[in-house]
Design a protein around this motif. Structure first.
Motif, PDB file in Angstrom:
ATOM      1  N   THR A 111      67.124 -46.304  54.331  1.00  0.00           N
ATOM      2  CA  THR A 111      65.832 -46.125  54.989  1.00  0.00           C
ATOM      3  C   THR A 111      65.645 -44.647  55.283  1.00  0.00           C
ATOM      4  OG1 THR A 111      65.906 -48.322  56.020  1.00  0.00           O
ATOM      5  CG2 THR A 111      64.418 -46.707  56.990  1.00  0.00           C
ATOM      6  N   GLU A 112      64.512 -44.087  54.858  1.00  0.00           N
ATOM      7  CA  GLU A 112      64.214 -42.677  55.089  1.00  0.00           C
ATOM      8  C   GLU A 112      62.812 -42.549  55.668  1.00  0.00           C
ATOM      9  OE1 GLU A 112      66.047 -40.046  51.738  1.00  0.00           O
ATOM     10  OE2 GLU A 112      65.365 -41.912  50.786  1.00  0.00           O
ATOM     11  N   LYS A 113      62.636 -41.577  56.542  1.00  0.00           N
ATOM     12  CA  LYS A 113      61.332 -41.408  57.169  1.00  0.00           C
ATOM     13  C   LYS A 113      61.164 -39.980  57.660  1.00  0.00           C
ATOM     14  CE  LYS A 113      58.303 -43.510  60.676  1.00  0.00           C
ATOM     15  NZ  LYS A 113      58.235 -44.509  61.781  1.00  0.00           N
ATOM     16  N   ILE A 114      59.955 -39.438  57.475  1.00  0.00           N
ATOM     17  CA  ILE A 114      59.581 -38.144  58.033  1.00  0.00           C
ATOM     18  C   ILE A 114      58.664 -38.411  59.225  1.00  0.00           C
ATOM     19  CG2 ILE A 114      58.429 -35.956  57.616  1.00  0.00           C
ATOM     20  CD1 ILE A 114      59.147 -36.208  54.686  1.00  0.00           C
ATOM     21  N   LEU A 115      58.949 -37.769  60.345  1.00  0.00           N
ATOM     22  CA  LEU A 115      58.193 -37.984  61.566  1.00  0.00           C
ATOM     23  C   LEU A 115      57.302 -36.782  61.869  1.00  0.00           C
ATOM     24  CD1 LEU A 115      61.151 -39.350  63.715  1.00  0.00           C
ATOM     25  CD2 LEU A 115      59.403 -40.707  62.557  1.00  0.00           C
ATOM     26  N   THR A 116      56.472 -36.925  62.880  1.00  0.00           N
ATOM     27  CA  THR A 116      55.711 -35.813  63.430  1.00  0.00           C
ATOM     28  C   THR A 116      56.253 -35.509  64.822  1.00  0.00           C
ATOM     29  OG1 THR A 116      54.047 -37.205  64.510  1.00  0.00           O
ATOM     30  CG2 THR A 116      53.663 -36.598  62.201  1.00  0.00           C
ATOM     31  N   TYR A 117      55.880 -34.372  65.346  1.00  0.00           N
ATOM     32  CA  TYR A 117      56.327 -34.027  66.702  1.00  0.00           C
ATOM     33  C   TYR A 117      55.864 -35.075  67.708  1.00  0.00           C
ATOM     34  CZ  TYR A 117      57.016 -31.610  71.105  1.00  0.00           C
ATOM     35  OH  TYR A 117      57.412 -31.295  72.383  1.00  0.00           O
ATOM     36  N   ASP A 118      54.621 -35.505  67.618  1.00  0.00           N
ATOM     37  CA  ASP A 118      54.080 -36.441  68.597  1.00  0.00           C
ATOM     38  C   ASP A 118      54.795 -37.790  68.571  1.00  0.00           C
ATOM     39  OD1 ASP A 118      52.263 -34.590  69.567  1.00  0.00           O
ATOM     40  OD2 ASP A 118      50.698 -35.176  68.151  1.00  0.00           O
ATOM     41  N   GLU A 119      55.315 -38.183  67.417  1.00  0.00           N
ATOM     42  CA  GLU A 119      56.036 -39.450  67.330  1.00  0.00           C
ATOM     43  C   GLU A 119      57.358 -39.421  68.098  1.00  0.00           C
ATOM     44  OE1 GLU A 119      55.441 -41.808  63.317  1.00  0.00           O
ATOM     45  OE2 GLU A 119      55.643 -39.677  62.867  1.00  0.00           O
ATOM     46  N   LEU A 120      57.849 -38.230  68.409  1.00  0.00           N
ATOM     47  CA  LEU A 120      59.128 -38.118  69.110  1.00  0.00           C
ATOM     48  C   LEU A 120      58.999 -38.378  70.600  1.00  0.00           C
ATOM     49  CD1 LEU A 120      60.502 -34.905  67.360  1.00  0.00           C
ATOM     50  CD2 LEU A 120      60.955 -37.299  66.774  1.00  0.00           C
ATOM     51  N   ASP A 121      57.784 -38.302  71.125  1.00  0.00           N
ATOM     52  CA  ASP A 121      57.529 -38.600  72.537  1.00  0.00           C
ATOM     53  C   ASP A 121      58.403 -37.737  73.463  1.00  0.00           C
ATOM     54  OD1 ASP A 121      56.262 -39.881  74.636  1.00  0.00           O
ATOM     55  OD2 ASP A 121      57.745 -41.493  74.742  1.00  0.00           O
ATOM     56  N   ILE A 122      58.347 -36.434  73.255  1.00  0.00           N
ATOM     57  CA  ILE A 122      59.131 -35.486  74.053  1.00  0.00           C
ATOM     58  C   ILE A 122      58.316 -35.026  75.258  1.00  0.00           C
ATOM     59  CG2 ILE A 122      60.193 -33.190  74.053  1.00  0.00           C
ATOM     60  CD1 ILE A 122      60.792 -33.601  71.090  1.00  0.00           C
ATOM     61  N   SER A 123      58.938 -35.026  76.420  1.00  0.00           N
ATOM     62  CA  SER A 123      58.282 -34.543  77.633  1.00  0.00           C
ATOM     63  C   SER A 123      58.783 -33.140  77.967  1.00  0.00           C
ATOM     64  CB  SER A 123      58.558 -35.483  78.809  1.00  0.00           C
ATOM     65  OG  SER A 123      59.926 -35.395  79.201  1.00  0.00           O
ATOM     66  N   LEU A 124      58.018 -32.435  78.777  1.00  0.00           N
ATOM     67  CA  LEU A 124      58.455 -31.110  79.236  1.00  0.00           C
ATOM     68  C   LEU A 124      59.739 -31.235  80.049  1.00  0.00           C
ATOM     69  CD1 LEU A 124      55.074 -29.436  80.265  1.00  0.00           C
ATOM     70  CD2 LEU A 124      56.534 -28.834  78.336  1.00  0.00           C
ATOM     71  N   HIS A 125      59.870 -32.325  80.785  1.00  0.00           N
ATOM     72  CA  HIS A 125      61.093 -32.540  81.561  1.00  0.00           C
ATOM     73  C   HIS A 125      62.313 -32.604  80.654  1.00  0.00           C
ATOM     74  CE1 HIS A 125      63.818 -34.025  84.643  1.00  0.00           C
ATOM     75  NE2 HIS A 125      64.156 -35.002  83.820  1.00  0.00           N
ATOM     76  N   ASP A 126      62.176 -33.254  79.487  1.00  0.00           N
ATOM     77  CA  ASP A 126      63.280 -33.316  78.517  1.00  0.00           C
ATOM     78  C   ASP A 126      63.736 -31.910  78.138  1.00  0.00           C
ATOM     79  OD1 ASP A 126      63.140 -36.113  78.413  1.00  0.00           O
ATOM     80  OD2 ASP A 126      61.682 -36.067  76.763  1.00  0.00           O
ATOM     81  N   ILE A 144      54.931 -25.355  67.073  1.00  0.00           N
ATOM     82  CA  ILE A 144      55.804 -26.330  66.422  1.00  0.00           C
ATOM     83  C   ILE A 144      55.042 -27.587  66.013  1.00  0.00           C
ATOM     84  CG2 ILE A 144      57.714 -27.934  66.843  1.00  0.00           C
ATOM     85  CD1 ILE A 144      58.975 -25.683  68.557  1.00  0.00           C
ATOM     86  N   ARG A 145      54.150 -28.051  66.848  1.00  0.00           N
ATOM     87  CA  ARG A 145      53.411 -29.284  66.576  1.00  0.00           C
ATOM     88  C   ARG A 145      52.696 -29.250  65.228  1.00  0.00           C
ATOM     89  NH1 ARG A 145      52.384 -29.734  72.323  1.00  0.00           N
ATOM     90  NH2 ARG A 145      52.987 -31.822  73.042  1.00  0.00           N
ATOM     91  N   ARG A 146      52.310 -28.059  64.799  1.00  0.00           N
ATOM     92  CA  ARG A 146      51.498 -27.934  63.575  1.00  0.00           C
ATOM     93  C   ARG A 146      52.301 -28.158  62.306  1.00  0.00           C
ATOM     94  NH1 ARG A 146      50.015 -23.341  62.396  1.00  0.00           N
ATOM     95  NH2 ARG A 146      51.211 -22.060  63.861  1.00  0.00           N
ATOM     96  N   TRP A 147      53.616 -27.870  62.336  1.00  0.00           N
ATOM     97  CA  TRP A 147      54.360 -27.888  61.076  1.00  0.00           C
ATOM     98  C   TRP A 147      55.689 -28.657  61.115  1.00  0.00           C
ATOM     99  CZ3 TRP A 147      58.902 -25.858  62.514  1.00  0.00           C
ATOM    100  CH2 TRP A 147      58.928 -24.848  63.477  1.00  0.00           C
ATOM    101  N   LEU A 148      56.073 -29.138  62.273  1.00  0.00           N
ATOM    102  CA  LEU A 148      57.384 -29.792  62.384  1.00  0.00           C
ATOM    103  C   LEU A 148      57.475 -31.043  61.504  1.00  0.00           C
ATOM    104  CD1 LEU A 148      60.090 -29.564  64.030  1.00  0.00           C
ATOM    105  CD2 LEU A 148      59.146 -31.386  65.463  1.00  0.00           C
ATOM    106  N   LYS A 149      58.614 -31.193  60.800  1.00  0.00           N
ATOM    107  CA  LYS A 149      58.849 -32.370  59.960  1.00  0.00           C
ATOM    108  C   LYS A 149      60.272 -32.906  60.185  1.00  0.00           C
ATOM    109  CE  LYS A 149      55.706 -30.899  56.271  1.00  0.00           C
ATOM    110  NZ  LYS A 149      55.604 -30.536  54.827  1.00  0.00           N
ATOM    111  N   PRO A 150      60.527 -33.476  61.360  1.00  0.00           N
ATOM    112  CA  PRO A 150      61.849 -34.076  61.579  1.00  0.00           C
ATOM    113  C   PRO A 150      62.044 -35.259  60.635  1.00  0.00           C
ATOM    114  CG  PRO A 150      60.352 -34.685  63.346  1.00  0.00           C
ATOM    115  CD  PRO A 150      59.637 -33.662  62.505  1.00  0.00           C
ATOM    116  N   GLN A 151      63.277 -35.465  60.192  1.00  0.00           N
ATOM    117  CA  GLN A 151      63.547 -36.519  59.223  1.00  0.00           C
ATOM    118  C   GLN A 151      64.749 -37.370  59.641  1.00  0.00           C
ATOM    119  OE1 GLN A 151      63.379 -35.449  54.965  1.00  0.00           O
ATOM    120  NE2 GLN A 151      62.916 -33.365  55.625  1.00  0.00           N
TER     121      GLN A 151
END
Length: 235
Positions: free
Chosen positions: A2-17, A44-51
């Protein structure tokens, strides 16, 4: 696989994190740091491609040997990992295993290399913190995808365990990575078995009907300098 490319928003990161990763715990950094974090996140939001990439295979925990034997494809002898007592104990009831690799991506590595060349230590420190959170949240997302797959079998999962932690020698990355057959989300190993991009996470997860997920496992580990232990101790 299983392989997947995510977006920054899909990671649900908070400033507290991010602030917690930087060492602020429950405090808010000063306005200059808050500003730099905000600017970096906006970029970062514009180009990040976590995988992520993960696969499930047969395996057995050999508790007397403090090792794990995985059976990729038609390999009848299996691949033996000397992962140590702590990991073996936690996965001993697993019926199968997930191997995984998750990364903040090559683009993020390029950002960190550029900041290093510029000598901007403040922004580089912030980038290190954000990158670590990105890699961990990518792995959290991977576990959610995995959970949806194993629920069909009424299976549960253990915590994820990585070479380099809990007494598992980081050199065994070189045994783990060939099991992906090249599908490593773009992550490669250095001669010293470290991952590139550096903001990456790899390892195994035990799967089965009788395995357990523990909210906090640092009490089982004797590695005093682990960053997760320090984080838990200060909260």
């Amino acid at each position: 696989m299983t392989e997947k490319i995510l977006t920054y928003d899909e990671l649900d990161i908070s400033l507290h994190d991010i602030y917690e990763q930087m060492g602020y715990q429950d405090e808010t950094p000063d306005s200059s740091v808050v500003y730099e974090v905000s600017v970096m996140l906006s970029d970062i939001r514009r180009w990040l491609k976590p995988q992520m990439a993960f696969s499930v295979m047969r395996g057995v925990a050999e508790t007397e040997e403090n090792s794990l034997r995985l059976y990729p494809d038609s390999n009848t002898e299996g691949v033996i990992f000397r992962c140590g007592r702590i990991v073996t104990r936690q996965v001993r009831q697993a019926e199968a295993f997930c191997i995984f690799v998750c990364t903040a991506g090559a683009e993020y590595q390029e950002l960190m290399e550029r900041l290093t060349e510029e000598g901007d230590m403040v922004r580089l420190y912030i980038a290190h913190a954000i990158g670590s959170v990105i890699a961990e949240r990518c792995a959290d997302n991977m576990e959610q995808v995995l959970q949806r797959q194993i629920e069909k079998l009424s299976w549960r999962r253990t915590n994820r365990f990585s070479p380099g932690y809990c007494g598992w020698n980081v050199s065994e990355q070189r045994m783990l990575f060939p099991l992906f057959h090249g599908h490593t989300a773009g992550v490669t190993l250095t001669p010293s078995s470290l991952m590139m991009p550096i903001k990456s996470v790899s390892g195994i997860i035990g799967l089965g009907r009788d395995v357990k997920y523990l909210e906090y496992t640092c009490g089982l580990c004797d590695y005093k300098d682990c960053y997760k232990r320090r984080k838990k101790k200060n909260t």
